[in-house]
Design a protein around this motif. Structure first.
Motif, PDB file in Angstrom:
ATOM      1  N   ASP A  73      99.452  64.170  10.140  1.00 21.43           N
ATOM      2  CA  ASP A  73      98.978  64.313   8.754  1.00 21.43           C
ATOM      3  C   ASP A  73      99.081  63.006   7.992  1.00 21.43           C
ATOM      4  O   ASP A  73      98.154  62.622   7.254  1.00 21.43           O
ATOM      5  CB  ASP A  73      99.809  65.386   8.031  1.00 21.43           C
ATOM      6  N   ILE A  74     100.179  62.308   8.148  1.00 26.17           N
ATOM      7  CA  ILE A  74     100.359  61.058   7.403  1.00 26.17           C
ATOM      8  C   ILE A  74      99.358  60.004   7.838  1.00 26.17           C
ATOM      9  O   ILE A  74      98.844  59.222   7.045  1.00 26.17           O
ATOM     10  CB  ILE A  74     101.820  60.548   7.537  1.00 26.17           C
ATOM     11  N   ASP A  75      99.069  59.975   9.145  1.00 24.24           N
ATOM     12  CA  ASP A  75      98.099  58.984   9.643  1.00 24.24           C
ATOM     13  C   ASP A  75      96.701  59.239   9.060  1.00 24.24           C
ATOM     14  O   ASP A  75      95.987  58.296   8.700  1.00 24.24           O
ATOM     15  CB  ASP A  75      98.031  59.048  11.174  1.00 24.24           C
ATOM     16  N   LEU A  76      96.332  60.527   8.966  1.00 24.09           N
ATOM     17  CA  LEU A  76      95.013  60.864   8.422  1.00 24.09           C
ATOM     18  C   LEU A  76      94.898  60.457   6.952  1.00 24.09           C
ATOM     19  O   LEU A  76      93.902  59.883   6.514  1.00 24.09           O
ATOM     20  CB  LEU A  76      94.763  62.368   8.587  1.00 24.09           C
ATOM     21  N   LYS A  77      95.954  60.729   6.170  1.00 24.41           N
ATOM     22  CA  LYS A  77      95.938  60.400   4.743  1.00 24.41           C
ATOM     23  C   LYS A  77      95.936  58.893   4.523  1.00 24.41           C
ATOM     24  O   LYS A  77      95.227  58.379   3.648  1.00 24.41           O
ATOM     25  CB  LYS A  77      97.140  61.031   4.052  1.00 24.41           C
ATOM     26  N   LEU A  78      96.748  58.209   5.359  1.00 22.23           N
ATOM     27  CA  LEU A  78      96.787  56.749   5.227  1.00 22.23           C
ATOM     28  C   LEU A  78      95.419  56.149   5.531  1.00 22.23           C
ATOM     29  O   LEU A  78      94.972  55.203   4.866  1.00 22.23           O
ATOM     30  CB  LEU A  78      97.840  56.164   6.184  1.00 22.23           C
ATOM     31  N   MET A  79      94.750  56.700   6.541  1.00 22.31           N
ATOM     32  CA  MET A  79      93.435  56.189   6.911  1.00 22.31           C
ATOM     33  C   MET A  79      92.426  56.432   5.784  1.00 22.31           C
ATOM     34  O   MET A  79      91.598  55.565   5.469  1.00 22.31           O
ATOM     35  CB  MET A  79      92.964  56.865   8.203  1.00 22.31           C
ATOM     36  N   GLU A  80      92.460  57.571   5.130  1.00 18.61           N
ATOM     37  CA  GLU A  80      91.538  57.876   4.034  1.00 18.61           C
ATOM     38  C   GLU A  80      91.735  56.916   2.857  1.00 18.61           C
ATOM     39  O   GLU A  80      90.782  56.423   2.249  1.00 18.61           O
ATOM     40  CB  GLU A  80      91.744  59.315   3.571  1.00 18.61           C
ATOM     41  N   ILE A  81      93.050  56.675   2.557  1.00 16.82           N
ATOM     42  CA  ILE A  81      93.343  55.764   1.426  1.00 16.82           C
ATOM     43  C   ILE A  81      92.863  54.354   1.747  1.00 16.82           C
ATOM     44  O   ILE A  81      92.283  53.660   0.905  1.00 16.82           O
ATOM     45  CB  ILE A  81      94.850  55.778   1.105  1.00 16.82           C
ATOM     46  N   LYS A  82      93.075  53.895   2.985  1.00 15.62           N
ATOM     47  CA  LYS A  82      92.654  52.555   3.386  1.00 15.62           C
ATOM     48  C   LYS A  82      91.127  52.431   3.340  1.00 15.62           C
ATOM     49  O   LYS A  82      90.580  51.403   2.926  1.00 15.62           O
ATOM     50  CB  LYS A  82      93.165  52.227   4.782  1.00 15.62           C
ATOM     51  N   GLU A  83      90.463  53.508   3.778  1.00 14.80           N
ATOM     52  CA  GLU A  83      88.986  53.496   3.712  1.00 14.80           C
ATOM     53  C   GLU A  83      88.500  53.397   2.252  1.00 14.80           C
ATOM     54  O   GLU A  83      87.538  52.687   1.941  1.00 14.80           O
ATOM     55  CB  GLU A  83      88.416  54.752   4.362  1.00 14.80           C
ATOM     56  N   THR A  84      89.201  54.140   1.352  1.00 10.57           N
ATOM     57  CA  THR A  84      88.839  54.076  -0.079  1.00 10.57           C
ATOM     58  C   THR A  84      89.036  52.663  -0.618  1.00 10.57           C
ATOM     59  O   THR A  84      88.178  52.132  -1.345  1.00 10.57           O
ATOM     60  CB  THR A  84      89.711  55.060  -0.870  1.00 10.57           C
ATOM     61  N   ILE A  85      90.161  52.034  -0.242  1.00  9.51           N
ATOM     62  CA  ILE A  85      90.429  50.669  -0.709  1.00  9.51           C
ATOM     63  C   ILE A  85      89.364  49.709  -0.190  1.00  9.51           C
ATOM     64  O   ILE A  85      88.841  48.861  -0.915  1.00  9.51           O
ATOM     65  CB  ILE A  85      91.840  50.224  -0.267  1.00  9.51           C
ATOM     66  N   GLU A  86      89.020  49.853   1.116  1.00  6.16           N
ATOM     67  CA  GLU A  86      88.026  48.968   1.716  1.00  6.16           C
ATOM     68  C   GLU A  86      86.643  49.169   1.077  1.00  6.16           C
ATOM     69  O   GLU A  86      85.910  48.200   0.813  1.00  6.16           O
ATOM     70  CB  GLU A  86      87.948  49.233   3.230  1.00  6.16           C
ATOM     71  N   ARG A  87      86.304  50.427   0.811  1.00 10.63           N
ATOM     72  CA  ARG A  87      85.008  50.720   0.191  1.00 10.63           C
ATOM     73  C   ARG A  87      84.904  50.111  -1.222  1.00 10.63           C
ATOM     74  O   ARG A  87      83.874  49.546  -1.602  1.00 10.63           O
ATOM     75  CB  ARG A  87      84.815  52.243   0.132  1.00 10.63           C
ATOM     76  N   GLU A  88      85.995  50.231  -1.972  1.00 12.22           N
ATOM     77  CA  GLU A  88      85.995  49.676  -3.321  1.00 12.22           C
ATOM     78  C   GLU A  88      85.958  48.151  -3.300  1.00 12.22           C
ATOM     79  O   GLU A  88      85.353  47.526  -4.167  1.00 12.22           O
ATOM     80  CB  GLU A  88      87.210  50.167  -4.104  1.00 12.22           C
ATOM     81  N   LYS A  89      86.639  47.547  -2.301  1.00 12.60           N
ATOM     82  CA  LYS A  89      86.590  46.092  -2.173  1.00 12.60           C
ATOM     83  C   LYS A  89      85.162  45.630  -1.870  1.00 12.60           C
ATOM     84  O   LYS A  89      84.679  44.622  -2.437  1.00 12.60           O
ATOM     85  CB  LYS A  89      87.528  45.617  -1.060  1.00 12.60           C
ATOM     86  N   GLN A  90      84.492  46.365  -0.970  1.00 12.43           N
ATOM     87  CA  GLN A  90      83.085  46.037  -0.688  1.00 12.43           C
ATOM     88  C   GLN A  90      82.207  46.205  -1.935  1.00 12.43           C
ATOM     89  O   GLN A  90      81.304  45.398  -2.207  1.00 12.43           O
ATOM     90  CB  GLN A  90      82.554  46.923   0.449  1.00 12.43           C
ATOM     91  N   ARG A  91      82.516  47.243  -2.686  1.00 11.37           N
ATOM     92  CA  ARG A  91      81.782  47.491  -3.920  1.00 11.37           C
ATOM     93  C   ARG A  91      81.983  46.334  -4.911  1.00 11.37           C
ATOM     94  O   ARG A  91      81.031  45.871  -5.552  1.00 11.37           O
ATOM     95  CB  ARG A  91      82.256  48.804  -4.528  1.00 11.37           C
ATOM     96  N   ILE A  92      83.268  45.869  -5.006  1.00  5.83           N
ATOM     97  CA  ILE A  92      83.556  44.737  -5.894  1.00  5.83           C
ATOM     98  C   ILE A  92      82.812  43.498  -5.433  1.00  5.83           C
ATOM     99  O   ILE A  92      82.289  42.723  -6.240  1.00  5.83           O
ATOM    100  CB  ILE A  92      85.076  44.486  -5.953  1.00  5.83           C
ATOM    101  N   SER A  93      82.716  43.305  -4.109  1.00 10.97           N
ATOM    102  CA  SER A  93      82.008  42.148  -3.558  1.00 10.97           C
ATOM    103  C   SER A  93      80.523  42.195  -3.923  1.00 10.97           C
ATOM    104  O   SER A  93      79.928  41.178  -4.324  1.00 10.97           O
ATOM    105  CB  SER A  93      82.185  42.102  -2.042  1.00 10.97           C
ATOM    106  N   VAL A  94      79.918  43.390  -3.774  1.00  7.78           N
ATOM    107  CA  VAL A  94      78.502  43.556  -4.135  1.00  7.78           C
ATOM    108  C   VAL A  94      78.290  43.303  -5.638  1.00  7.78           C
ATOM    109  O   VAL A  94      77.339  42.628  -6.056  1.00  7.78           O
ATOM    110  CB  VAL A  94      78.010  44.959  -3.747  1.00  7.78           C
ATOM    111  N   ILE A  95      79.238  43.851  -6.438  1.00  7.28           N
ATOM    112  CA  ILE A  95      79.136  43.660  -7.893  1.00  7.28           C
ATOM    113  C   ILE A  95      79.240  42.176  -8.241  1.00  7.28           C
ATOM    114  O   ILE A  95      78.505  41.668  -9.097  1.00  7.28           O
ATOM    115  CB  ILE A  95      80.236  44.469  -8.612  1.00  7.28           C
ATOM    116  N   SER A  96      80.157  41.469  -7.571  1.00 12.20           N
ATOM    117  CA  SER A  96      80.326  40.030  -7.837  1.00 12.20           C
ATOM    118  C   SER A  96      79.043  39.270  -7.510  1.00 12.20           C
ATOM    119  O   SER A  96      78.625  38.376  -8.260  1.00 12.20           O
ATOM    120  CB  SER A  96      81.491  39.478  -6.999  1.00 12.20           C
ATOM    121  N   GLN A  97      78.418  39.633  -6.373  1.00  8.00           N
ATOM    122  CA  GLN A  97      77.169  38.975  -5.999  1.00  8.00           C
ATOM    123  C   GLN A  97      76.064  39.265  -7.020  1.00  8.00           C
ATOM    124  O   GLN A  97      75.312  38.374  -7.411  1.00  8.00           O
ATOM    125  CB  GLN A  97      76.742  39.449  -4.593  1.00  8.00           C
ATOM    126  N   ARG A  98      76.000  40.520  -7.447  1.00  7.48           N
ATOM    127  CA  ARG A  98      74.999  40.891  -8.432  1.00  7.48           C
ATOM    128  C   ARG A  98      75.257  40.186  -9.770  1.00  7.48           C
ATOM    129  O   ARG A  98      74.309  39.791 -10.466  1.00  7.48           O
ATOM    130  CB  ARG A  98      74.983  42.399  -8.631  1.00  7.48           C
TER     131      ARG A  98
END
Length: 502
Positions: A328-353
């Motif tokens: 259970d902990i591994d699944l939750k940790l993976m979801e949180i990391k994916e959310t962080i990575e997705r938001e970082k990519q989003r910030i990168s796209v926003i910075s480029q825009r």
């Protein structure tokens, strides 16, 4: 001469029925021309008969000097000159104006049956245009009257028409549709004959035609003198115009048209620049709003990352404490990391825009600066052109005033010299009659008309043409005919007196 004037008026469109009202005015028009001719003929015939019958010799043999039988006729010539001057200076212009009023009254009778009311009256020499009403920018019930001098030659009725100004060619295009041509005979409107109908026709009317003659010929000599004084006062406070004012007027007119075309182009450029500047400013505002939106979106993404990071640390602490199963902990940790990575990519796209948006913003800022500078230069050029146009309009007005001043002088001297020709004709008629020594009527008439048709009027016409078309002094060219007759008459007198003394 009366018949000549009548035929001329009939040729210009007036009919015999309307001519009755003009008969008194026709005699007034003829008098300044016929009186000098009649005096010359009468003088030549009288003294020719006296000389042929040896009555002059008998008078001289009685001890009466030749001057005694010449002086009374010279006085008569002065009286008739004064009378003809009054006719030419005061009565004839008023008569011309009355003819114009009679003619306009006859035209109004024609229009009364066709055009009850009209909204506009447009004057474009030699046309007068009456417009019944305007519907959707289309002129309805159009009547066009064409003049030759003061007389109407043609009338055109049309259901609709349009007026288009061509500044480049300095002309007006008058387009008429669904109409008819008629010839005025100054009777009732229903009796006016139709010359033809048309579906569409176009007239090209040159602009800038000099209208001064139309009004000044109805002015008396005193009114012309007063008008000239007004013009002199206007010219006194203005800059100097070259003596060749006609060339100056043409050059000013050409320059004015050229600058007006440039002004038209600059006005179009100004409107284009203003439109582009407005678009750039609107785009700049949009980019600013876009940057603000992207900044807010970036803050939101950073907040997600912070929250996700805190959640990740909390899960790790709870996992050490043994609260979760490993899977259970591994699944939750993976979801949180994916959310962080997705938001970082989003910030990168926003910075480029944001970088792209700032580039657009900078480009629009530079474009606004360039457009503003171009607009300021255009406005300066427009201001310079407007000053030049004002200057050339002033030059054109002054040159036109000087031309009008000269035309008034020509009219004044032409009337006075024509009136005083009575005296000139008598001065040359007396010695010619004595020299001819003929009692024959045909010879008297022949000599008179030889002088009138082959000497006086050719000189008068030549003088009028030279005065109108050249810059020669007005007085010599218009008074030349009288001067030549006086000089010739005085020379014959001297020979006559010398012969009598011998």
């Amino acid at each position: 001469m009366f018949l000549g004037f009548v035929i001329q008026i009939l040729h210009k469109g007036l009919d015999i029925i309307a001519l009755k009202a003009l008969i008194p005015h026709m005699f007034i028009q003829v008098a300044p021309y016929s009186i000098p001719s009649a005096l010359l003929t009468a003088t030549t015939l009288t003294y020719g008969r006296l000389s042929a019958d040896r009555e002059i010799i008998a008078i001289q043999a009685s001890g009466i000097h030749l001057r005694k039988i010449i002086t009374p006729v010279l006085v008569i010539g002065i009286i008739f000159s004064f009378f003809t001057l009054v006719l030419s200076a005061e009565i004839l212009p008023r008569s011309l104006y009355q003819i114009k009023l009679l003619q306009e009254r006859a035209i109004n009778n024609i229009l009364a049956g066709r055009l009850a009311t009209f909204q506009k009256k447009v004057l474009m020499e030699p046309y007068q245009i009456y417009i019944g009403n305007v519907v959707d920018n289309i002129n309805k019930d159009v009547t066009v009257i064409q003049y030759a001098d003061d007389y109407v030659t043609d009338i055109i009725f049309a259901e609709e028409g349009s007026i288009e100004v061509n500044n480049e060619k300095n002309t007006i295009f008058l387009t008429l549709r669904k109409g008819e041509f008629i010839k005025p005979n100054y009777k009732k409107a229903e009796e006016v004959p139709r010359l033809g109908v048309f579906t569409e026709t176009t007239f090209e009317i040159p602009m800038g035609k000099d209208k001064a003659d139309f009004s000044t010929k109805h002015m008396t000599i005193f009114q012309l003198f007063k008008y000239n004084n007004e013009i002199d006062r206007e010219l006194a406070n203005s800059k100097e115009i070259p003596d060749n004012f006609e060339e100056a007027r043409v050059e000013a007119s050409r320059k004015l048209a050229e600058h007006q075309n440039q002004l038209q182009q600059l006005n179009k450029k100004q409107k284009h620049l203003e439109s582009e500047l407005k678009k750039s400013k609107q785009n700049l505002e949009r980019q600013k709003s876009k940057i603000d939106g992207l900044a807010n979106e970036s803050k939101l993404a950073n907040n997600y990352i912070l929250v996700a990071t805190e959640n990740l640390m909390q899960l790790k602490r709870e996992n050490k404490a043994g609260y979760y199963i490993a899977d259970d902990i591994d699944l939750k940790l993976m979801e949180i990391k994916e959310t962080i990575e997705r938001e970082k990519q989003r910030i990168s796209v926003i910075s480029q825009r944001m970088i792209e948006t700032r580039e657009i913003q900078n480009s629009e800022t530079n474009n606004i600066a360039t457009l503003t500078k171009s607009l300021e230069e255009t406005e300066k050029n427009i201001s310079v052109l407007l000053r030049k146009i004002t200057s050339f309009e002033s030059d054109l007005t002054l040159a036109s005033k000087k031309k009008l001043r000269r035309k008034n002088d020509i009219s004044i001297h032409k009337r006075i010299s024509q009136a005083l020709s009575c005296l000139s004709f008598i001065v040359i008629g007396i010695p010619l009659g004595i020299k001819l020594r003929s009692s024959h009527l045909i010879i008297g008439f022949g000599v008179s008309f030889m002088i009138i048709l082959f000497i006086y009027y050719p000189l008068m016409v030549t003088g009028s043409v030279l005065a109108d078309d050249t810059l020669l002094p007005v007085v010599p060219v218009l008074w030349g005919a009288n001067g030549i007759l006086l000089i010739v008459g005085i020379c014959i007198y001297q020979k006559l007196f010398a012969y009598n003394k011998s």
